[in-house]
Write a protein that holds these residues in place. Structure first.
Motif, mmCIF file in Angstrom:
data_model
loop_
_atom_site.group_PDB
_atom_site.id
_atom_site.type_symbol
_atom_site.label_atom_id
_atom_site.label_comp_id
_atom_site.label_asym_id
_atom_site.label_seq_id
_atom_site.Cartn_x
_atom_site.Cartn_y
_atom_site.Cartn_z
ATOM 1 N N ILE A 286 -26.263 56.590 -16.185
ATOM 2 C CA ILE A 286 -27.545 55.793 -16.425
ATOM 3 C C ILE A 286 -27.220 54.722 -17.194
ATOM 4 C CG2 ILE A 286 -28.331 57.283 -18.532
ATOM 5 C CD1 ILE A 286 -31.170 56.808 -17.733
ATOM 6 N N LYS B 130 -31.649 52.579 -14.898
ATOM 7 C CA LYS B 130 -31.002 53.043 -13.391
ATOM 8 C C LYS B 130 -29.992 54.165 -13.595
ATOM 9 C CE LYS B 130 -29.094 51.267 -9.170
ATOM 10 N NZ LYS B 130 -28.415 50.231 -8.716
ATOM 11 N N ALA B 131 -30.196 55.365 -12.624
ATOM 12 C CA ALA B 131 -29.635 56.531 -12.774
ATOM 13 C C ALA B 131 -29.041 56.704 -11.406
ATOM 14 C CB ALA B 131 -30.371 57.587 -13.126
ATOM 15 N N HIS C 13 -31.726 61.195 -18.757
ATOM 16 C CA HIS C 13 -32.528 60.307 -19.347
ATOM 17 C C HIS C 13 -31.959 60.068 -20.492
ATOM 18 C CE1 HIS C 13 -34.992 64.061 -20.721
ATOM 19 N NE2 HIS C 13 -34.464 64.548 -19.965
#
Length: 130
Positions: A53, A59-60, A73
């Motif tokens: 990430i 953006k992962a 996250h």
């Protein structure tokens, strides 16, 4: 100098849920510009990319073996990276490591073994029982 420390590992039954964390201390650079990642290594196997990430925009990207089950996250204000492990399976048993480097994540990062990552934590063990 960036220091990373994982926590939250342990034993979890197959099909359960576990969330692991990684706290980072950043002394020189803004925390929002790092590529952050989770890798794992099972006994006798190569290190495997789990998820990446970009701290700047969230953006992962995910490894094929965990897509749809794991969620990466981050909370930039707490300098903490998380990995939510949904419905784990025995094959997810491994030591999980967080890693970071300064810059945007590249598509090949999650497919590799982490050679481009400059900073690593000590790892936290996750054991999934069947």
């Amino acid at each position: 100098q960036v220091q990373l420390a994982e926590s939250g590992g342990g034993s979890v039954p197959a099909g359960g849920f576990l969330k692991i964390s990684c706290v980072g201390s950043v002394h020189e650079y803004p925390s929002g510009t790092y590529c952050l990642a989770w890798f794992r290594r099972a006994p006798g196997q190569a290190r495997e990319g789990v998820a990446t990430i970009y701290a700047g925009d969230g953006k992962a990207d995910y490894g094929d073996s965990v897509k749809g089950r794991f969620t990466i996250h981050r909370d930039n204000t707490k300098k903490t990276l998380y990995l939510s492990i949904h419905k784990p399976q025995p094959e997810d048993t491994a030591k999980y490591y967080c890693a970071a480097y300064l810059g945007q994540c590249r598509p090949e990062d999650v497919a590799g073994e982490g050679a481009g990552f400059a900073y690593w934590g000590q790892g936290t063990q996750v054991t999934v029982s069947s």
